[in-house]
Design a protein around this motif. Structure first.
Motif, PDB file in Angstrom:
ATOM      1  N   GLU A 188      -2.854  -9.030 -80.950  1.00  0.00           N
ATOM      2  CA  GLU A 188      -3.898  -8.000 -80.918  1.00  0.00           C
ATOM      3  C   GLU A 188      -4.716  -8.027 -82.202  1.00  0.00           C
ATOM      4  O   GLU A 188      -5.944  -7.887 -82.169  1.00  0.00           O
ATOM      5  CB  GLU A 188      -3.277  -6.616 -80.725  1.00  0.00           C
ATOM      6  CG  GLU A 188      -2.688  -6.405 -79.344  1.00  0.00           C
ATOM      7  CD  GLU A 188      -1.848  -5.147 -79.249  1.00  0.00           C
ATOM      8  OE1 GLU A 188      -1.693  -4.647 -78.127  1.00  0.00           O
ATOM      9  OE2 GLU A 188      -1.337  -4.650 -80.277  1.00  0.00           O
ATOM     10  N   MET A 189      -4.045  -8.214 -83.326  1.00  0.00           N
ATOM     11  CA  MET A 189      -4.754  -8.260 -84.603  1.00  0.00           C
ATOM     12  C   MET A 189      -5.673  -9.471 -84.651  1.00  0.00           C
ATOM     13  O   MET A 189      -6.827  -9.382 -85.095  1.00  0.00           O
ATOM     14  CB  MET A 189      -3.742  -8.302 -85.755  1.00  0.00           C
ATOM     15  CG  MET A 189      -4.352  -8.069 -87.114  1.00  0.00           C
ATOM     16  SD  MET A 189      -4.842  -6.343 -87.303  1.00  0.00           S
ATOM     17  CE  MET A 189      -6.589  -6.494 -87.516  1.00  0.00           C
ATOM     18  N   LEU A 190      -5.208 -10.596 -84.177  1.00  0.00           N
ATOM     19  CA  LEU A 190      -6.025 -11.807 -84.151  1.00  0.00           C
ATOM     20  C   LEU A 190      -7.245 -11.600 -83.266  1.00  0.00           C
ATOM     21  O   LEU A 190      -8.359 -11.985 -83.627  1.00  0.00           O
ATOM     22  CB  LEU A 190      -5.195 -12.994 -83.651  1.00  0.00           C
ATOM     23  CG  LEU A 190      -5.906 -14.336 -83.593  1.00  0.00           C
ATOM     24  CD1 LEU A 190      -6.489 -14.717 -84.949  1.00  0.00           C
ATOM     25  CD2 LEU A 190      -4.950 -15.406 -83.101  1.00  0.00           C
ATOM     26  N   GLU A 191      -7.052 -10.934 -82.137  1.00  0.00           N
ATOM     27  CA  GLU A 191      -8.179 -10.657 -81.251  1.00  0.00           C
ATOM     28  C   GLU A 191      -9.198  -9.757 -81.940  1.00  0.00           C
ATOM     29  O   GLU A 191     -10.409  -9.978 -81.850  1.00  0.00           O
ATOM     30  CB  GLU A 191      -7.688 -10.011 -79.960  1.00  0.00           C
ATOM     31  CG  GLU A 191      -8.781  -9.862 -78.928  1.00  0.00           C
ATOM     32  CD  GLU A 191      -8.248  -9.477 -77.562  1.00  0.00           C
ATOM     33  OE1 GLU A 191      -9.086  -9.179 -76.688  1.00  0.00           O
ATOM     34  OE2 GLU A 191      -7.029  -9.464 -77.363  1.00  0.00           O
ATOM     35  N   MET A 227       0.822  -9.155 -91.692  1.00  0.00           N
ATOM     36  CA  MET A 227       0.747  -7.988 -92.562  1.00  0.00           C
ATOM     37  C   MET A 227      -0.273  -6.984 -92.020  1.00  0.00           C
ATOM     38  O   MET A 227      -0.009  -5.784 -91.969  1.00  0.00           O
ATOM     39  CB  MET A 227       0.397  -8.410 -93.988  1.00  0.00           C
ATOM     40  CG  MET A 227       1.529  -9.143 -94.680  1.00  0.00           C
ATOM     41  SD  MET A 227       1.124  -9.950 -96.250  1.00  0.00           S
ATOM     42  CE  MET A 227      -0.016  -8.877 -97.013  1.00  0.00           C
ATOM     43  N   TYR A 228      -1.448  -7.464 -91.628  1.00  0.00           N
ATOM     44  CA  TYR A 228      -2.475  -6.577 -91.070  1.00  0.00           C
ATOM     45  C   TYR A 228      -1.992  -5.926 -89.781  1.00  0.00           C
ATOM     46  O   TYR A 228      -2.258  -4.757 -89.534  1.00  0.00           O
ATOM     47  CB  TYR A 228      -3.777  -7.344 -90.799  1.00  0.00           C
ATOM     48  CG  TYR A 228      -4.639  -7.516 -92.017  1.00  0.00           C
ATOM     49  CD1 TYR A 228      -5.258  -6.430 -92.603  1.00  0.00           C
ATOM     50  CD2 TYR A 228      -4.839  -8.771 -92.575  1.00  0.00           C
ATOM     51  CE1 TYR A 228      -6.071  -6.585 -93.720  1.00  0.00           C
ATOM     52  CE2 TYR A 228      -5.644  -8.932 -93.692  1.00  0.00           C
ATOM     53  CZ  TYR A 228      -6.253  -7.841 -94.260  1.00  0.00           C
ATOM     54  OH  TYR A 228      -7.049  -7.996 -95.352  1.00  0.00           O
ATOM     55  N   ALA A 229      -1.283  -6.682 -88.947  1.00  0.00           N
ATOM     56  CA  ALA A 229      -0.763  -6.133 -87.695  1.00  0.00           C
ATOM     57  C   ALA A 229       0.239  -5.022 -87.978  1.00  0.00           C
ATOM     58  O   ALA A 229       0.216  -3.977 -87.331  1.00  0.00           O
ATOM     59  CB  ALA A 229      -0.122  -7.239 -86.859  1.00  0.00           C
ATOM     60  N   ASP A 230       1.105  -5.237 -88.959  1.00  0.00           N
ATOM     61  CA  ASP A 230       2.081  -4.211 -89.324  1.00  0.00           C
ATOM     62  C   ASP A 230       1.384  -2.936 -89.791  1.00  0.00           C
ATOM     63  O   ASP A 230       1.743  -1.831 -89.394  1.00  0.00           O
ATOM     64  CB  ASP A 230       3.032  -4.716 -90.412  1.00  0.00           C
ATOM     65  CG  ASP A 230       3.995  -5.781 -89.905  1.00  0.00           C
ATOM     66  OD1 ASP A 230       4.166  -5.914 -88.677  1.00  0.00           O
ATOM     67  OD2 ASP A 230       4.578  -6.492 -90.756  1.00  0.00           O
ATOM     68  N   VAL A 231       0.366  -3.084 -90.630  1.00  0.00           N
ATOM     69  CA  VAL A 231      -0.362  -1.935 -91.159  1.00  0.00           C
ATOM     70  C   VAL A 231      -1.094  -1.189 -90.038  1.00  0.00           C
ATOM     71  O   VAL A 231      -1.170   0.036 -90.040  1.00  0.00           O
ATOM     72  CB  VAL A 231      -1.362  -2.386 -92.250  1.00  0.00           C
ATOM     73  CG1 VAL A 231      -2.344  -1.284 -92.597  1.00  0.00           C
ATOM     74  CG2 VAL A 231      -0.609  -2.853 -93.491  1.00  0.00           C
ATOM     75  N   ASN A 232      -1.613  -1.930 -89.065  1.00  0.00           N
ATOM     76  CA  ASN A 232      -2.395  -1.332 -87.982  1.00  0.00           C
ATOM     77  C   ASN A 232      -1.562  -1.018 -86.742  1.00  0.00           C
ATOM     78  O   ASN A 232      -2.117  -0.665 -85.698  1.00  0.00           O
ATOM     79  CB  ASN A 232      -3.556  -2.259 -87.607  1.00  0.00           C
ATOM     80  CG  ASN A 232      -4.615  -2.282 -88.680  1.00  0.00           C
ATOM     81  OD1 ASN A 232      -5.358  -1.326 -88.832  1.00  0.00           O
ATOM     82  ND2 ASN A 232      -4.676  -3.357 -89.446  1.00  0.00           N
ATOM     83  N   SER A 233      -0.255  -1.167 -86.845  1.00  0.00           N
ATOM     84  CA  SER A 233       0.663  -0.865 -85.732  1.00  0.00           C
ATOM     85  C   SER A 233       0.264  -1.562 -84.437  1.00  0.00           C
ATOM     86  O   SER A 233       0.123  -0.928 -83.380  1.00  0.00           O
ATOM     87  CB  SER A 233       0.749   0.646 -85.505  1.00  0.00           C
ATOM     88  OG  SER A 233       1.195   1.291 -86.671  1.00  0.00           O
ATOM     89  N   CYS A 234       0.041  -2.857 -84.522  1.00  0.00           N
ATOM     90  CA  CYS A 234      -0.279  -3.625 -83.330  1.00  0.00           C
ATOM     91  C   CYS A 234       0.426  -4.985 -83.429  1.00  0.00           C
ATOM     92  O   CYS A 234       1.038  -5.297 -84.443  1.00  0.00           O
ATOM     93  CB  CYS A 234      -1.786  -3.800 -83.174  1.00  0.00           C
ATOM     94  SG  CYS A 234      -2.586  -4.713 -84.509  1.00  0.00           S
ATOM     95  N   THR A 235       0.325  -5.774 -82.377  1.00  0.00           N
ATOM     96  CA  THR A 235       0.939  -7.097 -82.391  1.00  0.00           C
ATOM     97  C   THR A 235       0.048  -8.073 -83.152  1.00  0.00           C
ATOM     98  O   THR A 235      -1.140  -7.811 -83.375  1.00  0.00           O
ATOM     99  CB  THR A 235       1.161  -7.629 -80.966  1.00  0.00           C
ATOM    100  OG1 THR A 235      -0.115  -7.865 -80.369  1.00  0.00           O
ATOM    101  CG2 THR A 235       1.971  -6.663 -80.123  1.00  0.00           C
ATOM    102  N   GLN A 236       0.623  -9.203 -83.499  1.00  0.00           N
ATOM    103  CA  GLN A 236      -0.166 -10.220 -84.187  1.00  0.00           C
ATOM    104  C   GLN A 236      -1.285 -10.736 -83.289  1.00  0.00           C
ATOM    105  O   GLN A 236      -2.390 -10.992 -83.757  1.00  0.00           O
ATOM    106  CB  GLN A 236       0.741 -11.369 -84.626  1.00  0.00           C
ATOM    107  CG  GLN A 236       1.704 -10.953 -85.722  1.00  0.00           C
ATOM    108  CD  GLN A 236       2.602 -12.084 -86.146  1.00  0.00           C
ATOM    109  OE1 GLN A 236       2.123 -13.186 -86.386  1.00  0.00           O
ATOM    110  NE2 GLN A 236       3.891 -11.828 -86.232  1.00  0.00           N
ATOM    111  N   LEU A 284      -0.903 -13.275 -93.338  1.00  0.00           N
ATOM    112  CA  LEU A 284      -1.879 -12.194 -93.498  1.00  0.00           C
ATOM    113  C   LEU A 284      -2.081 -11.429 -92.191  1.00  0.00           C
ATOM    114  O   LEU A 284      -2.143 -10.201 -92.192  1.00  0.00           O
ATOM    115  CB  LEU A 284      -3.220 -12.752 -93.981  1.00  0.00           C
ATOM    116  CG  LEU A 284      -3.271 -13.178 -95.447  1.00  0.00           C
ATOM    117  CD1 LEU A 284      -4.585 -13.884 -95.738  1.00  0.00           C
ATOM    118  CD2 LEU A 284      -3.083 -11.981 -96.348  1.00  0.00           C
ATOM    119  N   ILE A 285      -2.171 -12.154 -91.080  1.00  0.00           N
ATOM    120  CA  ILE A 285      -2.337 -11.502 -89.782  1.00  0.00           C
ATOM    121  C   ILE A 285      -1.129 -10.623 -89.492  1.00  0.00           C
ATOM    122  O   ILE A 285      -1.268  -9.504 -89.003  1.00  0.00           O
ATOM    123  CB  ILE A 285      -2.556 -12.548 -88.667  1.00  0.00           C
ATOM    124  CG1 ILE A 285      -3.924 -13.219 -88.852  1.00  0.00           C
ATOM    125  CG2 ILE A 285      -2.442 -11.917 -87.285  1.00  0.00           C
ATOM    126  CD1 ILE A 285      -4.152 -14.413 -87.975  1.00  0.00           C
TER     127      ILE A 285
END
Length: 60
Positions: free
Chosen positions: A35-38, A24-33, A21-22
């Motif tokens: 960064e998304m976790l943070e 997938m969210y990172a891909d959608v938000n154009s960031c690294t995993q 899930l992280i």
């Protein structure tokens, strides 16, 4: 501030389902995993601090 280093939270400690899930969210938000976790952690902490506020007269 690098929250991941400060809290020693690493993506490898997270279940494979949540990691997916992280990712997938990172891909959608154009960031690294990381960064998304943070971002997720910051949002979680913000929501937790809001829910811990004592009841008051803010709504009046």
């Amino acid at each position: 501030m690098d929250m991941l280093q400060n809290n020693q939270l690493e993506i490898r400690h997270i279940s494979p389902e949540v990691r997916q899930l992280i990712k997938m969210y990172a891909d959608v938000n154009s960031c690294t995993q990381s960064e998304m976790l943070e971002r997720i952690i910051l949002e979680w902490n913000a929501q937790q601090s809001e829910s811990e506020r004592p009841p008051g007269d803010e709504d009046e």
